[in-house]
Scaffold this motif. Structure first.
Motif, mmCIF file in Angstrom:
data_model
loop_
_atom_site.group_PDB
_atom_site.id
_atom_site.type_symbol
_atom_site.label_atom_id
_atom_site.label_comp_id
_atom_site.label_asym_id
_atom_site.label_seq_id
_atom_site.Cartn_x
_atom_site.Cartn_y
_atom_site.Cartn_z
ATOM 1 N N GLN A 134 -0.983 -5.683 -10.186
ATOM 2 C CA GLN A 134 -1.685 -6.859 -10.697
ATOM 3 C C GLN A 134 -2.796 -7.307 -9.749
ATOM 4 O O GLN A 134 -3.860 -7.758 -10.178
ATOM 5 C CB GLN A 134 -0.691 -8.002 -10.913
ATOM 6 C CG GLN A 134 0.240 -7.795 -12.092
ATOM 7 C CD GLN A 134 -0.519 -7.624 -13.397
ATOM 8 O OE1 GLN A 134 -1.411 -8.412 -13.719
ATOM 9 N NE2 GLN A 134 -0.171 -6.581 -14.155
ATOM 10 N N LYS A 135 -2.552 -7.161 -8.464
ATOM 11 C CA LYS A 135 -3.527 -7.624 -7.470
ATOM 12 C C LYS A 135 -4.803 -6.789 -7.494
ATOM 13 O O LYS A 135 -5.905 -7.310 -7.269
ATOM 14 C CB LYS A 135 -2.905 -7.596 -6.070
ATOM 15 C CG LYS A 135 -3.622 -8.496 -5.075
ATOM 16 C CD LYS A 135 -2.748 -8.784 -3.886
ATOM 17 C CE LYS A 135 -3.361 -9.882 -3.023
ATOM 18 N NZ LYS A 135 -2.473 -10.241 -1.890
ATOM 19 N N ILE A 136 -4.658 -5.488 -7.768
ATOM 20 C CA ILE A 136 -5.841 -4.631 -7.772
ATOM 21 C C ILE A 136 -6.433 -4.469 -9.167
ATOM 22 O O ILE A 136 -7.440 -3.788 -9.330
ATOM 23 C CB ILE A 136 -5.526 -3.228 -7.196
ATOM 24 C CG1 ILE A 136 -4.500 -2.496 -8.070
ATOM 25 C CG2 ILE A 136 -5.051 -3.323 -5.761
ATOM 26 C CD1 ILE A 136 -4.253 -1.062 -7.634
ATOM 27 N N GLN A 148 0.833 -1.200 0.000
ATOM 28 C CA GLN A 148 0.000 0.000 0.000
ATOM 29 C C GLN A 148 0.869 1.251 0.000
ATOM 30 O O GLN A 148 0.618 2.201 -0.750
ATOM 31 C CB GLN A 148 -0.922 0.007 1.222
ATOM 32 C CG GLN A 148 -2.025 -1.031 1.194
ATOM 33 C CD GLN A 148 -2.795 -1.080 2.508
ATOM 34 O OE1 GLN A 148 -2.285 -0.672 3.554
ATOM 35 N NE2 GLN A 148 -4.013 -1.587 2.460
ATOM 36 N N VAL A 149 1.885 1.254 0.844
ATOM 37 C CA VAL A 149 2.790 2.403 0.936
ATOM 38 C C VAL A 149 3.512 2.616 -0.386
ATOM 39 O O VAL A 149 3.571 3.731 -0.920
ATOM 40 C CB VAL A 149 3.792 2.208 2.088
ATOM 41 C CG1 VAL A 149 4.909 3.246 2.011
ATOM 42 C CG2 VAL A 149 3.086 2.294 3.436
ATOM 43 N N ALA A 150 4.077 1.540 -0.936
ATOM 44 C CA ALA A 150 4.851 1.654 -2.174
ATOM 45 C C ALA A 150 3.985 2.129 -3.327
ATOM 46 O O ALA A 150 4.381 3.023 -4.093
ATOM 47 C CB ALA A 150 5.484 0.297 -2.510
ATOM 48 N N LEU A 151 2.790 1.554 -3.473
ATOM 49 C CA LEU A 151 1.923 1.930 -4.589
ATOM 50 C C LEU A 151 1.424 3.366 -4.434
ATOM 51 O O LEU A 151 1.306 4.105 -5.414
ATOM 52 C CB LEU A 151 0.748 0.964 -4.682
ATOM 53 C CG LEU A 151 -0.098 1.039 -5.958
ATOM 54 C CD1 LEU A 151 0.768 0.841 -7.193
ATOM 55 C CD2 LEU A 151 -1.222 0.011 -5.920
ATOM 56 N N THR A 152 1.134 3.785 -3.219
ATOM 57 C CA THR A 152 0.700 5.165 -2.978
ATOM 58 C C THR A 152 1.798 6.156 -3.367
ATOM 59 O O THR A 152 1.540 7.159 -4.037
ATOM 60 C CB THR A 152 0.320 5.365 -1.499
ATOM 61 O OG1 THR A 152 -0.793 4.525 -1.175
ATOM 62 C CG2 THR A 152 -0.056 6.808 -1.215
ATOM 63 N N PRO A 170 16.712 -3.063 -2.937
ATOM 64 C CA PRO A 170 17.115 -2.901 -4.340
ATOM 65 C C PRO A 170 15.952 -2.418 -5.200
ATOM 66 O O PRO A 170 14.792 -2.727 -4.926
ATOM 67 C CB PRO A 170 17.542 -4.329 -4.739
ATOM 68 C CG PRO A 170 17.877 -5.006 -3.452
ATOM 69 C CD PRO A 170 16.945 -4.426 -2.431
ATOM 70 N N GLU A 171 16.291 -1.668 -6.239
ATOM 71 C CA GLU A 171 15.236 -1.143 -7.114
ATOM 72 C C GLU A 171 14.419 -2.277 -7.730
ATOM 73 O O GLU A 171 13.194 -2.174 -7.881
ATOM 74 C CB GLU A 171 15.852 -0.280 -8.219
ATOM 75 C CG GLU A 171 14.815 0.381 -9.114
ATOM 76 C CD GLU A 171 15.443 1.318 -10.142
ATOM 77 O OE1 GLU A 171 14.705 1.765 -11.051
ATOM 78 O OE2 GLU A 171 16.651 1.583 -10.040
ATOM 79 N N SER A 172 15.094 -3.372 -8.084
ATOM 80 C CA SER A 172 14.376 -4.501 -8.682
ATOM 81 C C SER A 172 13.355 -5.093 -7.716
ATOM 82 O O SER A 172 12.263 -5.499 -8.119
ATOM 83 C CB SER A 172 15.374 -5.589 -9.111
ATOM 84 O OG SER A 172 16.132 -6.042 -7.988
ATOM 85 N N THR A 173 13.712 -5.142 -6.437
ATOM 86 C CA THR A 173 12.783 -5.657 -5.424
ATOM 87 C C THR A 173 11.562 -4.761 -5.313
ATOM 88 O O THR A 173 10.414 -5.233 -5.259
ATOM 89 C CB THR A 173 13.482 -5.745 -4.056
ATOM 90 O OG1 THR A 173 14.606 -6.623 -4.163
ATOM 91 C CG2 THR A 173 12.527 -6.259 -2.979
ATOM 92 N N MET A 174 11.788 -3.447 -5.280
ATOM 93 C CA MET A 174 10.663 -2.519 -5.179
ATOM 94 C C MET A 174 9.821 -2.559 -6.440
ATOM 95 O O MET A 174 8.577 -2.470 -6.371
ATOM 96 C CB MET A 174 11.175 -1.101 -4.911
ATOM 97 C CG MET A 174 10.064 -0.081 -4.674
ATOM 98 S SD MET A 174 8.951 -0.524 -3.306
ATOM 99 C CE MET A 174 10.068 -0.338 -1.894
ATOM 100 N N ALA A 175 10.460 -2.696 -7.600
ATOM 101 C CA ALA A 175 9.703 -2.775 -8.861
ATOM 102 C C ALA A 175 8.783 -3.988 -8.858
ATOM 103 O O ALA A 175 7.623 -3.906 -9.293
ATOM 104 C CB ALA A 175 10.670 -2.842 -10.037
ATOM 105 N N GLN A 176 9.285 -5.106 -8.355
ATOM 106 C CA GLN A 176 8.455 -6.314 -8.274
ATOM 107 C C GLN A 176 7.296 -6.120 -7.309
ATOM 108 O O GLN A 176 6.168 -6.557 -7.579
ATOM 109 C CB GLN A 176 9.313 -7.502 -7.839
ATOM 110 C CG GLN A 176 10.319 -7.962 -8.887
ATOM 111 C CD GLN A 176 11.259 -9.030 -8.358
ATOM 112 O OE1 GLN A 176 11.162 -9.434 -7.216
ATOM 113 N NE2 GLN A 176 12.173 -9.471 -9.209
#
Length: 395
Positions: A154-156, A118-122, A141-147
């Motif tokens: 995808q979930k929403i 929720q925090v990341a997507l906001t 890592p940026e790749s982790t946050m991108a995933q």
């Protein structure tokens, strides 16, 4: 309008435009890409040609055409339409942009998502931060946050806009988490991450504009302003943590304090108090006190007691224990802490040891205080806090 003013305007408009497109078309990823292209077109055209009469409508129209072109796979038309000046379509409902910002926040804070998602997507969709910026703030890592962001999208996907105002507390909680992570980073070499506190305040201002009558929204904004007012004095020049009692209050941000005090004073008079309003009232008492000794600890204790009844939480109990010690003596505070030793939510948290050590110090039990300072230092992932606790242990 200067380039900086245009940049600020685009930042404010971006979530409204994205919200409008998602409401109309769904497909979060495609809408976000279209908005980014529209923002890019605006950043090139507006400084040279001037800001359109209806900038939000301009962006919606350009982004909408980008979506249409993408779906029709007409790359030539896409390029042509993104480089011409446009005005809102005649049927453009500009009054809905503001509502769509709040709905977009609801969508990003969907209960199907975990709190970190929720925090990341906001921050990505509503705050406009890049994936790299968010990853840096949370030390992953940026790749982790991108995933993480991709999985959240995808979930929403296909869930549609939530309309229930019952979701507003979730939105406020996410903004509160963002602010707290910025003000007191949970890990890493820096005590504070200013980009997160500033973004949390900006987004909370937006929500307050959308629902100015909501007391808890106003309370959260006041709490952020009153807390952030002390930011400049929380660390020494070398980055070391400076506790509240030792901060130079003359350097606190008086403008933010005045705004926060006025906001919480007004909202407490107009709406039933909630947890954020009570926390803001406590922060106001601290900010208006000339010193720690002259702080109205009795009033703070009353407010914490109300909070403990209204929204029981071990972190509230920790703060209440400190206030109790200041009013009734350190032993009374230590007795209250004993209740938390069996609470699994906080029993192994470093803050319990840190508060206990502080109260033991006040009680004159310095050796026992050192034991708990060392234990707290081992349990925190924040380097400034660890160093401060180790200094206290060796002092």
């Amino acid at each position: 309008m200067s380039d900086r003013e245009i940049e600020d305007l685009l930042r404010r408009l971006a979530p409204r435009v994205l919200g409008t497109l998602v409401r109309r078309h769904g497909q979060f990823d495609a809408c976000e890409d279209a908005v980014q292209e529209a923002l890019l077109a605006a950043s090139v055209q507006w400084p040279a040609e001037g800001v359109p009469k209806e900038p939000a409508g301009w962006l919606v129209t350009v982004a909408g055409r980008r979506l249409t072109d993408q779906w029709r796979s007409e790359s030539a038309r896409r390029q042509r339409e993104l480089t011409v000046s446009v005005e809102p379509a005649p049927d453009e409902d500009l009054t809905r942009h503001v509502d769509d910002t709040l709905k977009l926040l609801f969508l990003c804070c969907h209960p199907e998502l975990s709190a970190p998602s929720q925090v990341a997507l906001t921050l990505r969709a509503v705050g406009g931060l890049t994936t790299a910026e968010i990853a840096s703030a949370f030390l992953v890592p940026e790749s982790t946050m991108a995933q993480r962001i991709s999985r959240a999208k995808q979930k929403i996907k296909g869930l549609g806009f939530p309309d229930s105002p019952e979701r507003l507390p979730t939105v406020l909680h996410v903004l509160y988490l963002i602010f707290n992570e910025g003000y007191n980073a949970s890990s890493g070499a820096d005590l504070q991450r200013v980009e997160l506190t500033e973004e949390a305040i900006r987004l909370t201002r937006e929500v307050h504009t959308l629902v100015p009558e909501d007391g808890e929204v106003a309370g959260l904004l006041a709490l952020m302003l009153l807390t952030d007012a002390r930011r400049a004095t929380r660390t020494a020049p070398d980055g070391a943590l400076v506790p509240l009692a030792e901060q130079d209050r003359s350097r606190w941000d008086r403008a933010r304090i005045e705004e926060g005090v006025a906001l919480i004073t007004r909202t407490l008079a107009e709406s039933p108090p909630g947890p954020y309003q009570l926390q803001a009232a406590i922060a106001a008492i601290h900010d208006e006190a000339p010193s720690t000794e002259e702080t109205d600890w009795a009033q703070i204790l009353i407010l914490y007691k109300i909070m403990d009844r209204m929204a029981p939480n071990p972190m509230v109990t920790l703060s209440r224990a400190i206030a109790t010690a200041m009013v009734r003596g350190p032993r009374a505070g230590l007795d209250l802490l004993a209740e938390l030793d069996v609470d699994k939510r906080v029993a192994s948290h470093y803050r319990l040891d840190a508060v206990r050590a502080h109260l033991l110090d006040l009680a004159g039990e310095h050796e026992q205080a050192r034991v708990h300072y060392r234990r707290a230092a081992k349990r925190t992932f924040s380097l400034p806090e660890r160093e401060y606790l180790m200094r206290k242990a060796s002092g």
